[in-house]
Every structure is written in C-alpha cells, then in structure tokens.
Design an enzyme around this catalytic site. Sequence first.
Site, PDB file in Angstrom:
ATOM      1  N   HIS A  74      -4.371   0.403   8.076  1.00  0.00           N
ATOM      2  CA  HIS A  74      -4.858   0.169   6.718  1.00  0.00           C
ATOM      3  C   HIS A  74      -6.297  -0.343   6.705  1.00  0.00           C
ATOM      4  O   HIS A  74      -7.026  -0.137   5.725  1.00  0.00           O
ATOM      5  CB  HIS A  74      -3.933  -0.850   6.038  1.00  0.00           C
ATOM      6  CG  HIS A  74      -4.259  -1.141   4.612  1.00  0.00           C
ATOM      7  ND1 HIS A  74      -3.946  -0.275   3.579  1.00  0.00           N
ATOM      8  CD2 HIS A  74      -4.874  -2.217   4.031  1.00  0.00           C
ATOM      9  CE1 HIS A  74      -4.331  -0.797   2.427  1.00  0.00           C
ATOM     10  NE2 HIS A  74      -4.898  -1.980   2.670  1.00  0.00           N
TER      11      HIS A  74
ATOM     12  N   GLN B 187      -8.671  13.920   0.440  1.00  0.00           N
ATOM     13  CA  GLN B 187      -7.860  14.793  -0.402  1.00  0.00           C
ATOM     14  C   GLN B 187      -8.123  16.261  -0.097  1.00  0.00           C
ATOM     15  O   GLN B 187      -9.146  16.613   0.510  1.00  0.00           O
ATOM     16  CB  GLN B 187      -8.150  14.523  -1.887  1.00  0.00           C
ATOM     17  CG  GLN B 187      -7.842  13.097  -2.329  1.00  0.00           C
ATOM     18  CD  GLN B 187      -8.065  12.910  -3.827  1.00  0.00           C
ATOM     19  OE1 GLN B 187      -7.497  13.625  -4.655  1.00  0.00           O
ATOM     20  NE2 GLN B 187      -8.903  11.953  -4.182  1.00  0.00           N
TER      21      GLN B 187
ATOM     22  N   HIS C  49      -8.305   7.521   3.607  1.00  0.00           N
ATOM     23  CA  HIS C  49      -7.662   8.773   3.216  1.00  0.00           C
ATOM     24  C   HIS C  49      -8.659   9.708   2.542  1.00  0.00           C
ATOM     25  O   HIS C  49      -9.725   9.292   2.090  1.00  0.00           O
ATOM     26  CB  HIS C  49      -6.497   8.507   2.256  1.00  0.00           C
ATOM     27  CG  HIS C  49      -6.912   8.097   0.881  1.00  0.00           C
ATOM     28  ND1 HIS C  49      -7.383   6.826   0.589  1.00  0.00           N
ATOM     29  CD2 HIS C  49      -6.953   8.784  -0.299  1.00  0.00           C
ATOM     30  CE1 HIS C  49      -7.670   6.737  -0.691  1.00  0.00           C
ATOM     31  NE2 HIS C  49      -7.432   7.922  -1.267  1.00  0.00           N
TER      32      HIS C  49
ATOM     33  N   ASN D 213     -13.437  10.281  -1.009  1.00  0.00           N
ATOM     34  CA  ASN D 213     -14.165   9.286  -1.787  1.00  0.00           C
ATOM     35  C   ASN D 213     -13.931   7.945  -1.107  1.00  0.00           C
ATOM     36  O   ASN D 213     -12.799   7.467  -1.044  1.00  0.00           O
ATOM     37  CB  ASN D 213     -13.672   9.224  -3.228  1.00  0.00           C
ATOM     38  CG  ASN D 213     -13.906  10.522  -3.978  1.00  0.00           C
ATOM     39  OD1 ASN D 213     -14.966  11.119  -3.867  1.00  0.00           O
ATOM     40  ND2 ASN D 213     -12.918  10.959  -4.730  1.00  0.00           N
TER      41      ASN D 213
ATOM     42  N   CYS E  69       0.456   3.340   3.470  1.00  0.00           N
ATOM     43  CA  CYS E  69       0.813   2.823   4.784  1.00  0.00           C
ATOM     44  C   CYS E  69       2.118   3.452   5.281  1.00  0.00           C
ATOM     45  O   CYS E  69       3.002   3.809   4.487  1.00  0.00           O
ATOM     46  CB  CYS E  69       0.944   1.299   4.746  1.00  0.00           C
ATOM     47  SG  CYS E  69      -0.618   0.414   4.881  1.00  0.00           S
TER      48      CYS E  69
ATOM     49  N   GLU F 250     -23.415  28.273  -4.247  1.00  0.00           N
ATOM     50  CA  GLU F 250     -23.763  28.440  -2.838  1.00  0.00           C
ATOM     51  C   GLU F 250     -23.495  29.859  -2.356  1.00  0.00           C
ATOM     52  O   GLU F 250     -24.238  30.392  -1.529  1.00  0.00           O
ATOM     53  CB  GLU F 250     -23.015  27.416  -1.987  1.00  0.00           C
ATOM     54  CG  GLU F 250     -23.492  25.988  -2.204  1.00  0.00           C
ATOM     55  CD  GLU F 250     -23.076  25.048  -1.089  1.00  0.00           C
ATOM     56  OE1 GLU F 250     -22.454  25.514  -0.109  1.00  0.00           O
ATOM     57  OE2 GLU F 250     -23.388  23.843  -1.194  1.00  0.00           O
TER      58      GLU F 250
ATOM     59  N   HIS G  59      -6.918   2.138   1.756  1.00  0.00           N
ATOM     60  CA  HIS G  59      -6.373   2.783   2.965  1.00  0.00           C
ATOM     61  C   HIS G  59      -7.177   4.049   3.256  1.00  0.00           C
ATOM     62  O   HIS G  59      -7.437   4.842   2.357  1.00  0.00           O
ATOM     63  CB  HIS G  59      -4.895   3.139   2.751  1.00  0.00           C
ATOM     64  CG  HIS G  59      -4.196   3.527   4.015  1.00  0.00           C
ATOM     65  ND1 HIS G  59      -3.306   2.692   4.662  1.00  0.00           N
ATOM     66  CD2 HIS G  59      -4.256   4.654   4.766  1.00  0.00           C
ATOM     67  CE1 HIS G  59      -2.855   3.297   5.748  1.00  0.00           C
ATOM     68  NE2 HIS G  59      -3.428   4.496   5.829  1.00  0.00           N
TER      69      HIS G  59
ATOM     70  N   CYS H 204       0.836  -1.209   0.000  1.00  0.00           N
ATOM     71  CA  CYS H 204       0.000   0.000   0.000  1.00  0.00           C
ATOM     72  C   CYS H 204       0.868   1.255   0.000  1.00  0.00           C
ATOM     73  O   CYS H 204       1.710   1.422   0.889  1.00  0.00           O
ATOM     74  CB  CYS H 204      -0.922   0.010   1.212  1.00  0.00           C
ATOM     75  SG  CYS H 204      -1.811   1.577   1.445  1.00  0.00           S
TER      76      CYS H 204
ATOM     77  N   SER I 264      -9.501   4.021  -5.604  1.00  0.00           N
ATOM     78  CA  SER I 264      -8.613   2.936  -6.032  1.00  0.00           C
ATOM     79  C   SER I 264      -7.744   2.401  -4.899  1.00  0.00           C
ATOM     80  O   SER I 264      -7.003   1.443  -5.083  1.00  0.00           O
ATOM     81  CB  SER I 264      -7.707   3.425  -7.173  1.00  0.00           C
ATOM     82  OG  SER I 264      -6.921   4.534  -6.738  1.00  0.00           O
TER      83      SER I 264
END
Length: 350
Positions: free
Chosen positions: A114, A167, A165, A152, A53, A181, A163, A50, A160
Amino acid sequence: MTKQYEFTHRRKNLLNGEWVLVSPHRNNRPWSGATETQSQLDLPSYDEKCPLCAGNTRANGESNPDYAYTHVFKNDFGALTETLPEDASVDNDDLFQADLATGEARVICFSPDHSKTLAEMAVNEINHVVDTWQQQYQELSQRYRCVHLFENKGEMMGCSQPHPHGQVWAHNHYSTEIAREEQNQLAYFDKHKRALLDDYATREISEKSRVVFENEAWLVVVPYWAKWPFETLLLTKQNHADFNSLDERSKYLLSEAIHVLTSSYDNVFNCSFPYSMGWHNAPSDIETKEHWRLHAHFYPPLLRSATVKKHMVGYEMLAESQRDLTAETAAKILRDARGTHYKQNTQHLA
C-alpha cells in the site's frame, strides 16, 4: 542544434497539432498565489480499509485475492459499460451531435504494498506492471480499437486512493488524442516516408539538451513542445507500434526507464511527485502501423515546489497552452535529479 530561446516564442506539438506559448522570463516573477497542501504519504504497507489491498473486500462485496505482484479487476465504478439498453439512441444533426459509446474499464493494482509508488518499486517489480500492461493490451485490443493504459498519481491529480494503481479503458471509438496522433503521424509518414517519432527520437538524441534518460530501447525527453512544466515523453527507440511486439528485453529496459523517470520526479522537490501518465498505442484496426511508435505521456502539474502547481486557466483555457519554464531547463533539472530515491538518501533519513 535547436536554439534555446530565452525570450517569448511558440512551439508546435507535432503529435496533436497544438501550439504552446513559451515565456521563460515569467518564471522569475514573485509568487503569492495559491499553494497546495503537500501530501503526507507515510503509509503502512497494508491498510485494512483500502479497497485495493490484498485480501480486502471492495464496495461491491467482492474480495481481492492475496496477490503477490499485480492484480486486475473490473472497475466497480467504470466510466464505460460493455452494453447499452436496446432502445438507446442519441441526437445526430448539424447542431447536436452525439455517438453511442461502449467499452470496458479495469483497475490495475501495481503492488500489494500500500505504501509504494512506481518511484519506490524495484525494476523487477515494475517489470510485473509492464507485463500486466502488455497482457491487458493484448487481450482487449482483440475486441476494441482503442485501449488506454494510464495512471493518475496523487491527490493533486484527483486520485482518491493512494494505493499504487492505474486503469485501463478500452473502447471502439477513437479518443480525441488518438485520432489527432493518427492523423498527424500518418501525414508525416506520407510526406517523408519515415515515422515521425523515429525522426524525432534521432534529433533529440543528437541534440541532447532535452534528454532525461535513455537506454538501448527507450528514450525519455522533455518534449520540445511540452506544455506542463516537467512534462516528459517516453518513447520506444525500436520498431514498436503497440504493446503487442514488446519482447522480454524491451519490457525490462522499459521498467528501468520508468524507474529512473519516476524516482527523478520525486527527487526534484523531495516529494511524491503527482502526475497523470498514459500510453498511446496504435489503433488496433488500422491496416498498416509503420507510421506509429509506442509512447507514453507524463503530465505532472508541479511548477516551483511540492506545493505550487501550474494552473491551466485563463489564456490556457481560452487561447492556447503557455509555459514559463523552457523544455531544456526542465530536462536539466530532471537529469540532475537522477539517482537514489530521496527517501533512501541517508541525509534525508537523518
């Protein structure tokens, strides 16, 4: 009190101005369409292959530190770059309009474990994620007008890497949703002299039918205008326009709200519930932010089970959003799913 219409009707999203067609009778129709493969997430706490990790080497040759809680690094395949070629130019006329775009893209590892998602993390572990969100926003909002913090979760949402996470994308242009908005919240404030989401939270708390969870600082609702079956809106009950003003108590209570919401999602169908979620902060360059309130949108695709999702196709793509489950029914399902995460339930383990 808002009527719980059990017949076809439309509801307006006051934040972005869009309408959604609600057809509650359709949820009883037999299903013979596509199903998704349920993700089997019996993952190890550490995966040597990974790239997220602790201690592992990523595709660009850099190694992750042996982090204990969160870890942030520049996205090795970021959609935004900080600079453009000196001769970069775009078309800009009545028929072909474009604009140059620069910015930064980063990855936030939520945990060194993980195997854990936010739904399985303790409140104090989630609090480290919230701290990191705030730190990233405080830094990047000094240079960029628009800072998007998002996650996501799950293969169904195009993730994809299992683990845990999220962004960060930061840029100086207003994203389409933030622009909408900003316009709608400002228009509401100019008319009523009150913040739209303040009034909205007050009504939701009063009516209760769409409330999933609340504490002294945060409210989770299935919004009146929800287009995804189990869509939720997580919003501040206090005077926060962005992450800058959150104090330690507010951040801890936010961590609690996230813990309750994400574990409730997993409990609905006893699966790792996929979703896309993201925070909407006030643009950093506006003169006054009194019309803004900090909030997050959660958009999960599941409809009837862990393997049947809502498809936004046909009418949804060509006309407007449509849903089969009323917001009130979805909120009750999520309220009923609150409690111990299903993986910790002794009956499930047996």
